[in-house]
Design a protein around this motif. Structure first.
Motif, short mmCIF file in Angstrom:
data_model
loop_
_atom_site.label_atom_id
_atom_site.label_comp_id
_atom_site.label_asym_id
_atom_site.label_seq_id
_atom_site.Cartn_x
_atom_site.Cartn_y
_atom_site.Cartn_z
N ARG A 57 0.81 -1.21 0.00
CA ARG A 57 0.00 0.00 0.00
C ARG A 57 0.85 1.27 0.00
N ALA A 58 2.11 1.15 0.36
CA ALA A 58 3.03 2.30 0.33
C ALA A 58 4.44 1.77 0.22
N VAL A 59 5.31 2.58 -0.40
CA VAL A 59 6.71 2.16 -0.63
C VAL A 59 7.64 3.27 -0.15
N VAL A 60 8.71 2.88 0.51
CA VAL A 60 9.78 3.82 0.84
C VAL A 60 11.01 3.42 0.02
N LEU A 61 11.59 4.38 -0.68
CA LEU A 61 12.80 4.15 -1.48
C LEU A 61 13.96 4.85 -0.80
N ALA A 62 14.99 4.08 -0.44
CA ALA A 62 16.14 4.62 0.29
C ALA A 62 17.40 3.91 -0.19
N SER A 63 18.50 4.24 0.44
CA SER A 63 19.77 3.58 0.18
C SER A 63 20.10 2.66 1.36
N ALA A 64 20.65 1.50 1.04
CA ALA A 64 21.12 0.60 2.09
C ALA A 64 22.49 1.01 2.61
N LEU A 65 23.17 1.90 1.90
CA LEU A 65 24.52 2.31 2.28
C LEU A 65 24.44 3.44 3.32
N PRO A 66 25.22 3.36 4.37
CA PRO A 66 25.06 4.32 5.47
C PRO A 66 25.50 5.74 5.15
N LYS A 67 26.38 5.93 4.16
CA LYS A 67 26.96 7.26 3.94
C LYS A 67 26.32 8.06 2.82
N LEU A 68 25.57 7.41 1.93
CA LEU A 68 25.04 8.17 0.81
C LEU A 68 23.85 7.48 0.16
N PHE A 69 23.09 8.28 -0.61
CA PHE A 69 21.96 7.75 -1.38
C PHE A 69 22.49 7.15 -2.69
N SER A 70 23.07 7.98 -3.54
CA SER A 70 23.68 7.49 -4.78
C SER A 70 24.58 8.55 -5.37
N ALA A 71 25.70 8.10 -5.92
CA ALA A 71 26.62 9.00 -6.62
C ALA A 71 26.18 9.25 -8.05
N GLY A 72 25.09 8.61 -8.48
CA GLY A 72 24.57 8.82 -9.82
C GLY A 72 25.00 7.74 -10.79
N ILE A 73 25.30 8.12 -12.02
CA ILE A 73 25.63 7.16 -13.06
C ILE A 73 27.05 6.62 -12.87
N ASP A 74 27.23 5.35 -13.17
CA ASP A 74 28.55 4.76 -13.25
C ASP A 74 29.16 5.21 -14.58
N PRO A 111 1.38 1.93 -8.73
CA PRO A 111 0.10 2.50 -8.29
C PRO A 111 0.08 2.94 -6.84
N TYR A 112 1.12 2.56 -6.09
CA TYR A 112 1.17 2.91 -4.68
C TYR A 112 2.10 4.11 -4.46
N PRO A 113 1.81 4.96 -3.49
CA PRO A 113 2.69 6.10 -3.22
C PRO A 113 4.12 5.65 -2.88
N VAL A 114 5.09 6.33 -3.46
CA VAL A 114 6.50 6.04 -3.22
C VAL A 114 7.13 7.24 -2.53
N ILE A 115 7.73 7.01 -1.37
CA ILE A 115 8.34 8.06 -0.58
C ILE A 115 9.86 7.90 -0.66
N ALA A 116 10.55 8.90 -1.18
CA ALA A 116 12.01 8.85 -1.26
C ALA A 116 12.60 9.38 0.04
N ALA A 117 13.62 8.68 0.54
CA ALA A 117 14.33 9.10 1.75
C ALA A 117 15.81 9.20 1.38
N THR A 118 16.32 10.43 1.24
CA THR A 118 17.68 10.65 0.77
C THR A 118 18.60 11.11 1.90
N HIS A 119 19.86 10.76 1.77
CA HIS A 119 20.86 11.21 2.74
C HIS A 119 22.23 11.24 2.07
N GLY A 120 23.18 11.89 2.72
CA GLY A 120 24.55 11.92 2.18
C GLY A 120 24.60 12.57 0.82
N VAL A 121 25.18 11.87 -0.14
CA VAL A 121 25.30 12.36 -1.51
C VAL A 121 24.11 11.85 -2.33
#
Length: 281
Positions: A57-74, A111-121
């Protein structure tokens, strides 16, 4: 008994069930969540699978890495698909870009709300990804940047399409897209990219996002999925078109049993319990 969503995990994207009806999707490619093609394809596949799970019914999108969300493209993924002449190369590149866009748009298609949780980079593709989410939270330590201009290209996976429709400050959107400079959580909140800044880092922002996800998950899934669908329609259509479409939509959706269940629960001062949308979407 709460269904587990762990079976939806892949090599780079992990899915867990931290609360009833809530899926936690975590980016997990060491060392910096840099996206290569298998990573972005898997992200799209995971969200398409989540879309078929009627007990989400709801989704949270985050990073499993403790220091950052994502550095972007490889950077190794920045290759030109060569054809036998420039026109054929362009056809190949267009197909590649459209496929990439489709993977990230799977977040918006969900179809379900997606909540982004960002941190670091949270650089480059991070902005494309969170722009496809419905709600965006940022830890106070996050640093954002629309980095594509610094590697010689215009952002092409969703930032330039969605961010101007999200942010209230178009001047700032243009500035950030042209300069590629870093901007803080406070500046992101000011422009409307994020709705809340959470003091701390990963654990704090994910906890805050999960609390909102649990609140959403307690609501009627018919009402919530319909609300997301109608909000996206409103973004891309005129007020009159959306009003007419909403009338047609709700002429069917108002027949839901959820409406009566919510009224009866309110009369009894109880928390309503709603059935899944279907056995499989």
């Amino acid at each position: 008994m709460t269904d587990s969503f762990n079976h939806l995990s892949g090599a780079y994207v992990k899915v867990s069930t931290p609360a009833p009806y809530v899926a936690l999707v975590e980016l997990a490619r060491n060392p910096v969540n840099a996206f290569h093609e298998p990573f972005w394809i898997e992200l799209g596949q995971v969200f398409d699978k989540i879309s078929q799970e009627p007990t989400v019914r709801a989704v949270v999108l985050a990073s499993a890495l403790p220091k950052l969300f994502s550095a972007g493209i490889d950077f190794t993924a920045l290759t030109v698909h060569q054809g036998s002449d420039p026109a054929r190369t362009a056809f190949l590149m267009r197909k590649h870009i459209l496929g990439f866009q489709d993977c990230i748009s799977a977040i918006e298609r969900c179809p379900y709300p997606v909540i982004a949780a960002t941190h670091g980079v949270a650089y480059g593709l991070s902005i494309d990804i969170i722009s496809a989410c419905d709600v965006r939270y940022a830890a106070s330590n996050v640093v954002f940047a629309i980095k594509e201009v610094d590697v010689g290209l215009a952002a092409d996976i969703g930032t330039l399409a969605r961010l101007p429709k999200i942010a209230g400050n178009h001047s700032l959107v243009h500035e950030l897209a042209y300069t590629g400079r870093n901007f803080s959580a406070a500046e992101a909140e000011k422009m409307g990219l994020v709705s809340r800044v959470v003091e701390g880092s990963r654990d704090e922002v994910v906890a805050a996002a999960l609390e909102v996800a649990k609140l959403i998950a307690a609501k009627s899934p018919v009402a919530v999925a319909g609300t997301k669908h109608l909000l996206l329609h409103a973004r891309d259509h005129s007020v009159r078109e959306n009003l007419e479409y909403t009338a047609t939509w709700n002429s069917a959706m108002l027949q839901t049993q959820d409406l009566m269940d919510a009224v009866k629960a309110a009369q009894k001062k109880q928390q309503p319990k709603f059935r899944p949308l279907s056995s499989k979407l």
